[in-house]
Design an enzyme around this catalytic site. Structure first.
Site, mmCIF file in Angstrom:
data_model
loop_
_atom_site.group_PDB
_atom_site.id
_atom_site.type_symbol
_atom_site.label_atom_id
_atom_site.label_comp_id
_atom_site.label_asym_id
_atom_site.label_seq_id
_atom_site.Cartn_x
_atom_site.Cartn_y
_atom_site.Cartn_z
ATOM 1 N N VAL A 60 -9.355 47.410 11.541
ATOM 2 C CA VAL A 60 -8.068 46.812 11.173
ATOM 3 C C VAL A 60 -8.214 45.346 10.760
ATOM 4 C CG1 VAL A 60 -5.909 45.995 12.191
ATOM 5 C CG2 VAL A 60 -6.559 48.355 12.395
ATOM 6 N N ASP A 111 -15.227 37.276 14.602
ATOM 7 C CA ASP A 111 -15.612 38.316 15.568
ATOM 8 C C ASP A 111 -16.619 37.708 16.528
ATOM 9 O OD1 ASP A 111 -15.153 41.624 15.303
ATOM 10 O OD2 ASP A 111 -16.731 40.967 16.685
ATOM 11 N N LYS A 134 5.485 50.970 16.703
ATOM 12 C CA LYS A 134 4.092 51.410 16.498
ATOM 13 C C LYS A 134 3.753 52.590 17.416
ATOM 14 C CE LYS A 134 -0.125 51.619 15.265
ATOM 15 N NZ LYS A 134 -0.497 52.222 14.001
ATOM 16 N N CYS A 173 -7.353 56.252 17.500
ATOM 17 C CA CYS A 173 -5.961 55.837 17.737
ATOM 18 C C CYS A 173 -5.046 56.883 18.356
ATOM 19 C CB CYS A 173 -5.380 55.282 16.453
ATOM 20 S SG CYS A 173 -6.213 53.727 16.051
ATOM 21 N N LYS A 228 -5.828 57.710 22.094
ATOM 22 C CA LYS A 228 -5.608 56.542 22.972
ATOM 23 C C LYS A 228 -4.142 56.113 22.987
ATOM 24 C CE LYS A 228 -6.600 52.337 20.573
ATOM 25 N NZ LYS A 228 -5.277 51.763 20.441
ATOM 26 N N ARG A 278 -15.445 57.965 16.562
ATOM 27 C CA ARG A 278 -14.708 57.832 17.825
ATOM 28 C C ARG A 278 -13.778 59.029 18.021
ATOM 29 N NH1 ARG A 278 -12.702 51.612 17.262
ATOM 30 N NH2 ARG A 278 -12.363 52.286 15.119
HETATM 31 P P1 NAD Z 1 -12.603 47.887 16.317
HETATM 32 O O1 NAD Z 1 -13.262 48.192 17.603
HETATM 33 O O2 NAD Z 1 -13.119 48.473 15.059
HETATM 34 O O3 NAD Z 1 -12.568 46.304 16.111
HETATM 35 C C1 NAD Z 1 -12.254 45.370 17.100
HETATM 36 C C2 NAD Z 1 -13.125 44.133 16.888
HETATM 37 O O4 NAD Z 1 -12.709 43.093 17.783
HETATM 38 C C3 NAD Z 1 -14.610 44.390 17.184
HETATM 39 O O5 NAD Z 1 -15.394 44.060 16.048
HETATM 40 C C4 NAD Z 1 -14.909 43.454 18.366
HETATM 41 O O6 NAD Z 1 -16.227 42.927 18.334
HETATM 42 C C5 NAD Z 1 -13.864 42.372 18.168
HETATM 43 N N1 NAD Z 1 -13.575 41.562 19.366
HETATM 44 C C6 NAD Z 1 -13.362 41.989 20.642
HETATM 45 N N2 NAD Z 1 -13.155 40.923 21.453
HETATM 46 C C7 NAD Z 1 -13.216 39.819 20.677
HETATM 47 C C8 NAD Z 1 -13.089 38.427 20.933
HETATM 48 N N3 NAD Z 1 -12.861 37.961 22.164
HETATM 49 N N4 NAD Z 1 -13.224 37.571 19.912
HETATM 50 C C9 NAD Z 1 -13.483 38.033 18.660
HETATM 51 N N5 NAD Z 1 -13.615 39.331 18.354
HETATM 52 C C10 NAD Z 1 -13.483 40.219 19.354
HETATM 53 O O7 NAD Z 1 -11.081 48.275 16.510
HETATM 54 P P2 NAD Z 1 -10.016 48.698 15.382
HETATM 55 O O8 NAD Z 1 -10.159 50.132 15.073
HETATM 56 O O9 NAD Z 1 -10.045 47.700 14.284
HETATM 57 O O10 NAD Z 1 -8.664 48.527 16.212
HETATM 58 C C11 NAD Z 1 -8.157 47.257 16.568
HETATM 59 C C12 NAD Z 1 -6.715 47.412 17.007
HETATM 60 O O11 NAD Z 1 -5.918 47.869 15.894
HETATM 61 C C13 NAD Z 1 -6.486 48.458 18.098
HETATM 62 O O12 NAD Z 1 -5.439 48.023 18.921
HETATM 63 C C14 NAD Z 1 -6.073 49.705 17.333
HETATM 64 O O13 NAD Z 1 -5.290 50.575 18.104
HETATM 65 C C15 NAD Z 1 -5.253 49.085 16.221
HETATM 66 N N6 NAD Z 1 -5.165 49.911 15.005
HETATM 67 C C16 NAD Z 1 -6.276 50.543 14.530
HETATM 68 C C17 NAD Z 1 -6.204 51.299 13.344
HETATM 69 C C18 NAD Z 1 -7.407 52.035 12.807
HETATM 70 O O14 NAD Z 1 -7.240 52.805 11.877
HETATM 71 N N7 NAD Z 1 -8.596 51.848 13.328
HETATM 72 C C19 NAD Z 1 -4.983 51.350 12.648
HETATM 73 C C20 NAD Z 1 -3.872 50.656 13.162
HETATM 74 C C21 NAD Z 1 -3.980 49.935 14.341
HETATM 75 C C1 UGA Z 2 -3.558 57.073 12.352
HETATM 76 C C2 UGA Z 2 -2.193 56.910 11.671
HETATM 77 O O1 UGA Z 2 -2.056 57.866 10.626
HETATM 78 C C3 UGA Z 2 -2.031 55.493 11.093
HETATM 79 O O2 UGA Z 2 -0.736 55.336 10.551
HETATM 80 C C4 UGA Z 2 -2.246 54.487 12.216
HETATM 81 O O3 UGA Z 2 -2.197 53.172 11.707
HETATM 82 C C5 UGA Z 2 -3.597 54.721 12.864
HETATM 83 O O4 UGA Z 2 -3.686 56.084 13.355
HETATM 84 C C6 UGA Z 2 -3.793 53.824 14.047
HETATM 85 O O5 UGA Z 2 -2.857 53.403 14.677
HETATM 86 O O6 UGA Z 2 -4.948 53.555 14.303
HETATM 87 P P1 UGA Z 2 -6.058 57.486 11.518
HETATM 88 O O7 UGA Z 2 -6.309 57.849 12.930
HETATM 89 O O8 UGA Z 2 -6.943 56.503 10.865
HETATM 90 O O9 UGA Z 2 -4.550 56.911 11.354
HETATM 91 O O10 UGA Z 2 -6.102 58.802 10.601
HETATM 92 P P2 UGA Z 2 -5.082 60.017 10.349
HETATM 93 O O11 UGA Z 2 -5.121 60.338 8.926
HETATM 94 O O12 UGA Z 2 -3.767 59.792 10.950
HETATM 95 O O13 UGA Z 2 -5.807 61.211 11.133
HETATM 96 C C7 UGA Z 2 -5.898 61.228 12.544
HETATM 97 C C8 UGA Z 2 -6.408 62.551 13.014
HETATM 98 O O14 UGA Z 2 -5.415 63.566 12.847
HETATM 99 C C9 UGA Z 2 -7.644 63.069 12.271
HETATM 100 O O15 UGA Z 2 -8.537 63.647 13.191
HETATM 101 C C10 UGA Z 2 -7.097 64.133 11.337
HETATM 102 O O16 UGA Z 2 -8.039 65.129 11.039
HETATM 103 C C11 UGA Z 2 -5.963 64.691 12.179
HETATM 104 N N1 UGA Z 2 -4.880 65.310 11.382
HETATM 105 C C12 UGA Z 2 -4.122 64.566 10.526
HETATM 106 C C13 UGA Z 2 -4.611 66.666 11.533
HETATM 107 O O17 UGA Z 2 -5.277 67.380 12.322
HETATM 108 N N2 UGA Z 2 -3.585 67.241 10.817
HETATM 109 C C14 UGA Z 2 -2.823 66.508 9.959
HETATM 110 O O18 UGA Z 2 -1.905 67.088 9.345
HETATM 111 C C15 UGA Z 2 -3.100 65.138 9.813
#
Ligand code: NAD
Ligand code: UGA
Length: 438
Positions: free
Chosen positions: A11, A30, A208, A264, A267, A331
């Protein structure tokens, strides 16, 4: 605008790069020094379509830089986004340790107004805690009062389409408690020309959690329907199509299969269940969403057991390992649980994923990682389609069939046409395609 993003993960990195692309000056921070060193050398730590190119462009245009120092970035930036991880604790509650650490560190560097924005997914009321933490940790110099605001700006991007999701969002949500914070955030997102929903911080945080849980619920709903389709001899693809035309329902996120994975949904559903419990409400519906999701993997394995009978020494070819296509993220990938159960019964696994092989190495023990899909299929008793990558649609299945011991395919994502596969001579089993229950 000068912006710092703390946490350069999926993100943080994508948001930082996209904010630079729309004209802001962004420093991504980071505490993983290796990650930052690699980013500075244009070595991108994750696979995300279009990301590497945007990093390159924006570094060149001097709108994007990387650092390990929150202090340096916070000094130079008016707005500081927190985008660190919020993993699950044992009991499912969101672990906010990283968020708290970063909030404290930001506060200690402040000498004038800053807007601190939570982008990480956090439970309701976290904004209030960040506000208090910052206030308690501000430097005390000559009794000078340092003003600041905290805001919430949850992120809705999906991995695999993250750049496009960020650049063309359905909406941007901002939770604010002051006009100043509202104006700054509106200014940041103005170039995206999208609907901006302005709320208080608690409501933004709830939006969210409610959105992710609702999407997970849609998936579990159609997976439960798929279970019944198998029992009564209906086809879930047709059911989803027929339901999806109703605008109130919509076709999106009604793809039945082996369930949702990733960093996501699992969790965030857990965290929402815990938040509800802590506030005296038993969110039984969401607990069921979770159970249905688990059951999908189990019933997929039962179907394989039923068709292969004894799994010991059977060779199983696996197409796809990542939790979804177009990402290398492993993950909570469904592949992990499914492969482990099959291995426990003595099956030999040969697998291939277009980009997640490297990240799979340490997670999947005893799996033969193959150079392509053909190598994974060769000599196998059956094939499993776990991740619906485009390249798996274009395979030469005649060639695959001739190289297998038995032409049998278990399609965990309903990617293939049942009839076409059967015409090719495959025994085909999808999810919810009406072939009995297990
Ligand atoms: P990630 O693990 O990929 O990235 C988190 C980063 O934060 C890591 O690189 C880590 O080293 C860094 N970090 C941790 N502690 C730190 C510190 N003290 N100072 C600086 N850097 C630090 O996680 P992510 O998937 O990017 O998710 C981040 C947040 O966004 C989560 O809350 C997640 O739920 C949310 N989110 C994720 C997605 C997604 O698609 N992955 C989408 C929407 C929201
Ligand atoms: C999801 C949400 O779609 C995002 O809007 C949100 O920002 C993100 O979580 C987050 O908070 O991290 P993401 O997990 O990256 O995004 O991917 P998705 O496309 O939502 O898929 C999630 C899982 O659901 C995958 O394993 C996918 O295969 C599964 N899925 C999705 C299904 O089994 N059926 C579907 O119809 C859609």
């Amino acid at each position: 605008m000068n912006i710092a993003i703390i946490g350069a993960g999926y993100v943080g990195l994508v948001s930082g790069v996209c904010l630079a692309q729309i004209g802001h000056h962004v420093i991504c921070v980071d505490n993983d020094a290796k990650k930052i060193k690699n980013l500075q050398k244009l070595d991108i730590p994750i696979f995300e379509p279009g990301l590497a190119e945007l990093v390159r462009t924006n570094i060149k245009k001097k709108r994007l830089s990387f650092s390990t120092s929150i202090k340096e970035a916070a000094k130079k930036s008016l707005v500081i986004f927190i985008a660190v991880g919020t993993p699950s604790k044992e009991d499912g509650e969101a672990d906010l340790t990283y968020v708290e650490n970063v909030a404290r560190e930001i506060a200690q560097t402040m000498d004038s107004y800053r807007l601190i924005v939570e982008k990480s997914t956090v439970p309701a009321a976290t904004g209030k805690r960040i506000e208090r933490t910052v206030r308690l940790n501000l430097p005390k110099k000559n009794n000078k009062i340092i003003e600041f605001d905290v805001a919430s700006n949850p992120e809705f991007l999906r991995e695999g389409s993250a750049i496009s999701d960020f650049m063309h969002p359905d909406r941007v949500v901002i939770g604010v408690e002051s006009k100043r914070a509202e104006e700054i955030l509106k200014d940041i997102y103005k170039p995206l020309k999208t609907t901006i929903v302005v709320t208080d911080i608690n409501s933004a945080e709830m939006i969210k959690h409610a959105s992710n849980s609702f999407l997970a619920m849609k998936i579990s709903f159609i997976n439960a329907v798929a279970q019944i389709c198998d029992r009564v001899g209906a086809d879930v693809l047709k059911v989803a199509e027929g339901m999806g035309y109703d605008k109130r329902i919509g076709r999106a996120f009604l793809n039945a299969g082996i369930g949702y994975g990733g960093s996501c949904f699992p969790k965030d559903v857990d965290a929402f269940v815990r938040l509800s419990e802590k506030n005296g409400y038993e969110f039984a519906l969401l607990k069921e969403v979770r159970s249905i999701n688990e059951f999908q993997k189990q019933s997929f394995v039962k179907l394989i057991e039923d068709k292969l009978w004894i799994l010991k020494d059977k060779v199983i070819g696996v197409f796809g390992l990542a939790f979804k296509p177009e990402t290398d993220d492993m993950r909570n990938a469904a592949s992990i649980d499914i492969i482990k159960i099959l291995q426990a019964q003595g099956a030999k696994i040969k697998a291939y994923d277009p980009v997640a092989m490297d990240k799979s190495k340490d997670i999947l023990k005893g799996v033969q990682l193959c150079k392509d899909a053909y190598a994974a299929a060769r000599g196998s008793d059956c094939l499993l389609l776990i991740t619906e990558w485009e390249e798996f649609k274009k395979l030469n299945f005649k060639k695959i069939k001739n190289s297998m011991k038995h032409a049998m395919i278990f399609d965990g994502r309903n990617m293939y046409d049942k009839k076409a596969m059967e015409t090719l001579g495959f025994e085909y089993f999808g999810v919810g395609r009406g072939h009995g229950h297990y």
